[in-house]
Structure formats: C-alpha cells, structure tokens
Write a protein that holds these residues in place. Structure first.
Motif, PDB file in Angstrom:
ATOM      1  N   GLU A   1      -0.420  15.425   7.856  1.00 34.82           N
ATOM      2  CA  GLU A   1      -0.421  15.314   6.413  1.00 34.82           C
ATOM      3  C   GLU A   1       0.687  14.368   6.002  1.00 34.82           C
ATOM      4  O   GLU A   1       1.799  14.447   6.515  1.00 34.82           O
ATOM      5  N   PHE A   2       0.348  13.454   5.112  1.00 37.52           N
ATOM      6  CA  PHE A   2       1.328  12.532   4.578  1.00 37.52           C
ATOM      7  C   PHE A   2       1.573  12.900   3.123  1.00 37.52           C
ATOM      8  O   PHE A   2       0.634  13.043   2.349  1.00 37.52           O
ATOM      9  N   SER A   3       2.823  13.095   2.779  1.00 35.00           N
ATOM     10  CA  SER A   3       3.203  13.449   1.414  1.00 35.00           C
ATOM     11  C   SER A   3       4.682  13.114   1.248  1.00 35.00           C
ATOM     12  O   SER A   3       5.308  12.546   2.145  1.00 35.00           O
ATOM     13  N   ARG A   4       5.224  13.502   0.120  1.00 34.40           N
ATOM     14  CA  ARG A   4       6.646  13.282  -0.104  1.00 34.40           C
ATOM     15  C   ARG A   4       7.465  14.018   0.968  1.00 34.40           C
ATOM     16  O   ARG A   4       8.490  13.520   1.422  1.00 34.40           O
ATOM     17  N   LYS A   5       6.995  15.192   1.392  1.00 39.68           N
ATOM     18  CA  LYS A   5       7.715  15.974   2.411  1.00 39.68           C
ATOM     19  C   LYS A   5       7.556  15.381   3.808  1.00 39.68           C
ATOM     20  O   LYS A   5       8.431  15.515   4.641  1.00 39.68           O
ATOM     21  N   THR A   6       6.419  14.778   4.073  1.00 38.10           N
ATOM     22  CA  THR A   6       6.146  14.189   5.387  1.00 38.10           C
ATOM     23  C   THR A   6       5.617  12.766   5.220  1.00 38.10           C
ATOM     24  O   THR A   6       4.432  12.502   5.403  1.00 38.10           O
ATOM     25  N   PRO A   7       6.474  11.828   4.867  1.00 37.33           N
ATOM     26  CA  PRO A   7       6.016  10.462   4.585  1.00 37.33           C
ATOM     27  C   PRO A   7       5.719   9.667   5.865  1.00 37.33           C
ATOM     28  O   PRO A   7       6.160  10.020   6.956  1.00 37.33           O
ATOM     29  N   ILE A   8       4.978   8.593   5.678  1.00 35.17           N
ATOM     30  CA  ILE A   8       4.813   7.605   6.741  1.00 35.17           C
ATOM     31  C   ILE A   8       6.133   6.845   6.833  1.00 35.17           C
ATOM     32  O   ILE A   8       6.714   6.488   5.813  1.00 35.17           O
ATOM     33  N   LYS A   9       6.569   6.581   8.028  1.00 35.51           N
ATOM     34  CA  LYS A   9       7.776   5.772   8.207  1.00 35.51           C
ATOM     35  C   LYS A   9       7.360   4.330   8.476  1.00 35.51           C
ATOM     36  O   LYS A   9       6.320   4.083   9.092  1.00 35.51           O
ATOM     37  N   ALA A  10       8.167   3.395   8.025  1.00 36.61           N
ATOM     38  CA  ALA A  10       7.899   1.987   8.328  1.00 36.61           C
ATOM     39  C   ALA A  10       7.868   1.842   9.848  1.00 36.61           C
ATOM     40  O   ALA A  10       8.756   2.328  10.550  1.00 36.61           O
TER      41      ALA A  10
ATOM     42  N   PRO B   1       5.171   2.770   4.076  1.00 38.57           N
ATOM     43  CA  PRO B   1       4.677   3.486   2.899  1.00 38.57           C
ATOM     44  C   PRO B   1       5.022   2.716   1.629  1.00 38.57           C
ATOM     45  O   PRO B   1       5.911   1.869   1.622  1.00 38.57           O
ATOM     46  N   THR B   2       4.294   3.001   0.569  1.00 41.35           N
ATOM     47  CA  THR B   2       4.673   2.473  -0.738  1.00 41.35           C
ATOM     48  C   THR B   2       5.464   3.559  -1.452  1.00 41.35           C
ATOM     49  O   THR B   2       5.540   4.691  -0.988  1.00 41.35           O
ATOM     50  N   LYS B   3       6.033   3.226  -2.571  1.00 39.29           N
ATOM     51  CA  LYS B   3       6.866   4.186  -3.298  1.00 39.29           C
ATOM     52  C   LYS B   3       6.050   5.167  -4.115  1.00 39.29           C
ATOM     53  O   LYS B   3       6.575   6.142  -4.614  1.00 39.29           O
ATOM     54  N   SER B   4       4.764   4.928  -4.254  1.00 42.52           N
ATOM     55  CA  SER B   4       3.949   5.831  -5.068  1.00 42.52           C
ATOM     56  C   SER B   4       3.783   7.174  -4.369  1.00 42.52           C
ATOM     57  O   SER B   4       3.863   7.274  -3.148  1.00 42.52           O
TER      58      SER B   4
ATOM     59  N   ASN C   1      -5.397  10.703  -0.820  1.00 44.44           N
ATOM     60  CA  ASN C   1      -5.201   9.252  -0.882  1.00 44.44           C
ATOM     61  C   ASN C   1      -3.880   8.892  -0.224  1.00 44.44           C
ATOM     62  O   ASN C   1      -2.936   9.678  -0.241  1.00 44.44           O
ATOM     63  N   LEU C   2      -3.833   7.689   0.295  1.00 43.74           N
ATOM     64  CA  LEU C   2      -2.614   7.203   0.923  1.00 43.74           C
ATOM     65  C   LEU C   2      -2.420   5.744   0.531  1.00 43.74           C
ATOM     66  O   LEU C   2      -3.358   4.948   0.617  1.00 43.74           O
ATOM     67  N   GLU C   3      -1.228   5.424   0.073  1.00 44.25           N
ATOM     68  CA  GLU C   3      -0.909   4.028  -0.233  1.00 44.25           C
ATOM     69  C   GLU C   3       0.103   3.532   0.778  1.00 44.25           C
ATOM     70  O   GLU C   3       1.050   4.236   1.127  1.00 44.25           O
ATOM     71  N   MET C   4      -0.149   2.326   1.251  1.00 41.32           N
ATOM     72  CA  MET C   4       0.745   1.743   2.244  1.00 41.32           C
ATOM     73  C   MET C   4       0.747   0.230   2.128  1.00 41.32           C
ATOM     74  O   MET C   4      -0.164  -0.369   1.569  1.00 41.32           O
ATOM     75  N   GLN C   5       1.779  -0.361   2.650  1.00 44.33           N
ATOM     76  CA  GLN C   5       1.940  -1.813   2.696  1.00 44.33           C
ATOM     77  C   GLN C   5       1.667  -2.236   4.135  1.00 44.33           C
ATOM     78  O   GLN C   5       2.259  -1.690   5.059  1.00 44.33           O
ATOM     79  N   VAL C   6       0.757  -3.186   4.303  1.00 43.89           N
ATOM     80  CA  VAL C   6       0.419  -3.666   5.637  1.00 43.89           C
ATOM     81  C   VAL C   6       0.652  -5.165   5.689  1.00 43.89           C
ATOM     82  O   VAL C   6       0.194  -5.905   4.811  1.00 43.89           O
ATOM     83  N   ASP C   7       1.362  -5.603   6.712  1.00 50.25           N
ATOM     84  CA  ASP C   7       1.638  -7.017   6.902  1.00 50.25           C
ATOM     85  C   ASP C   7       0.358  -7.824   6.739  1.00 50.25           C
ATOM     86  O   ASP C   7      -0.682  -7.450   7.255  1.00 50.25           O
ATOM     87  N   GLN C   8       0.405  -8.896   6.026  1.00 45.08           N
ATOM     88  CA  GLN C   8      -0.681  -9.842   5.768  1.00 45.08           C
ATOM     89  C   GLN C   8      -1.767  -9.315   4.833  1.00 45.08           C
ATOM     90  O   GLN C   8      -2.530 -10.086   4.288  1.00 45.08           O
ATOM     91  N   LEU C   9      -1.876  -8.001   4.634  1.00 48.74           N
ATOM     92  CA  LEU C   9      -2.892  -7.458   3.739  1.00 48.74           C
ATOM     93  C   LEU C   9      -2.300  -6.994   2.423  1.00 48.74           C
ATOM     94  O   LEU C   9      -3.022  -6.825   1.448  1.00 48.74           O
TER      95      LEU C   9
ATOM     96  N   LYS D   1      -0.461  -4.400  -0.313  1.00 52.25           N
ATOM     97  CA  LYS D   1      -0.518  -2.995  -0.676  1.00 52.25           C
ATOM     98  C   LYS D   1      -1.968  -2.515  -0.620  1.00 52.25           C
ATOM     99  O   LYS D   1      -2.863  -3.128  -1.200  1.00 52.25           O
ATOM    100  N   LEU D   2      -2.187  -1.390   0.054  1.00 48.58           N
ATOM    101  CA  LEU D   2      -3.517  -0.825   0.212  1.00 48.58           C
ATOM    102  C   LEU D   2      -3.542   0.615  -0.264  1.00 48.58           C
ATOM    103  O   LEU D   2      -2.559   1.339  -0.116  1.00 48.58           O
TER     104      LEU D   2
END
Length: 173
Positions: free
Chosen positions: A11-20, A64-67, A35-43, A45-46
């Motif tokens: 689970e990804f959330s504020r408590k368990t975020p994705i790490k860069a 991860p994004t800040k949202s 939903n999950l928002e993330m920043q991916v090189d060359q693509l 924000k997704l």
C-alpha cells in the motif's frame, strides 16, 4: 533467461510512500485499488488509477509526487539475464533502459487475473516447471502492456512466426 526477483503487494500512502528510486532491473507496478501519482524520468508526472500500471525499464528514475494519493498495488521485479536469444516479448525489452511503458485507460479482468496469478506463483517452491509457468504468465502480462497480441500458434507452428512477430513490434514509448 528471465530472473524473477521481488514480487509483492503493498500500500502506498502518506504513511508508506514510494521512495525516489532507480532500479537495475524491470519493475512492473500495477494499481489494484486507489490512485498513485509519481514522477517518471522522461514521462513526467503520471497518475495511475485502479486497473492501470507501468513497466519501468532498468535505470529509469522515478519518485513520488507531493500530492496525497493512496493505492494498493503489486510490484514484480525481474531481470533479463545475458542470453543469445529470448522469446518474445522479452526479446523486445532486452537492452532498453531509462524508459517505461504505461498501461492506462482500459481495465481488463484478464490482466488483473494474470497479475494476481503471477503473484501467487511467486510464493510457490521453485521448480523448472514453475519457472516456465511464471514466464508464460509474464509473457501474457507484457503482451497487454505492449498493447499487442502474440502470434496464434495454430496459424503457424514454426518459430519463424514468433521471430517475424517480434521483429514487427516496436517499443512506442
């Protein structure tokens, strides 16, 4: 040869975020709920929603994004070992780095079922037969991500058909 690494739900959330991160292997991330928002090189924000995913190629930076987003997801890490020949669709992926393939917009029960089955098989005791089953399921999953179909084995029985199919495919990322 395909080498299976980590397969896990999380689970990804504020408590368990994705790490860069930047992984040296393929990372197949699929969103089962939320939903999950993330920043991916060359693509850039997704935003991935339930039924969508991304195949990150080796050495592709993501963060991860800040949202605030919350998602239940699965990850499948695998690598393609040095080999003279890999079957399609793995042959299409070999050697590509710093890119990704998105699977968005269409939710199919087949894909989610295949992903859940792959996750289940990852827990079983490894055997040569299990390795073949896992490779077959990953082949089906990747065919969905590549938005293409595999050749029909009943129409042509030779490996030439598979080779022609692989050569006709392109990685449109």
């Amino acid at each position: 040869m395909i080498r299976f690494l980590l397969h896990s739900y999380g689970e990804f959330s504020r408590k368990t975020p994705i790490k860069a991160s930047t992984w040296p292997h393929f990372d197949l991330l699929f969103i089962h709920e939320g939903n999950l928002e993330m920043q991916v090189d060359q693509l850039g924000k997704l935003r991935l929603s339930a039924g969508e995913g991304i195949l990150l190629f080796p050495n592709t930076p993501f963060a991860p994004t800040k949202s605030l987003s919350k998602a239940r997801a699965s990850v499948q890490h695998f690598s393609l070992e040095a080999s003279d020949s890999l079957p399609p669709p793995f042959s299409l992926l070999k050697g590509h780095t710093r890119t990704a393939i998105l699977y968005q917009g269409k939710r199919t029960n087949y894909l989610e079922t295949d992903i859940n089955r792959a996750m289940e098989l990852a827990l079983a005791q490894p055997t040569p037969t299990l390795q073949l089953r896992r490779e077959a399921i990953l082949t089906l999953i990747l065919a969905e991500f590549l938005q293409t179909t595999l050749p029909n084995p009943k129409s042509e029985t030779s490996t030439e058909a598979l080779t022609r199919w692989a050569e006709d495919q392109s990685l449109n990322t």
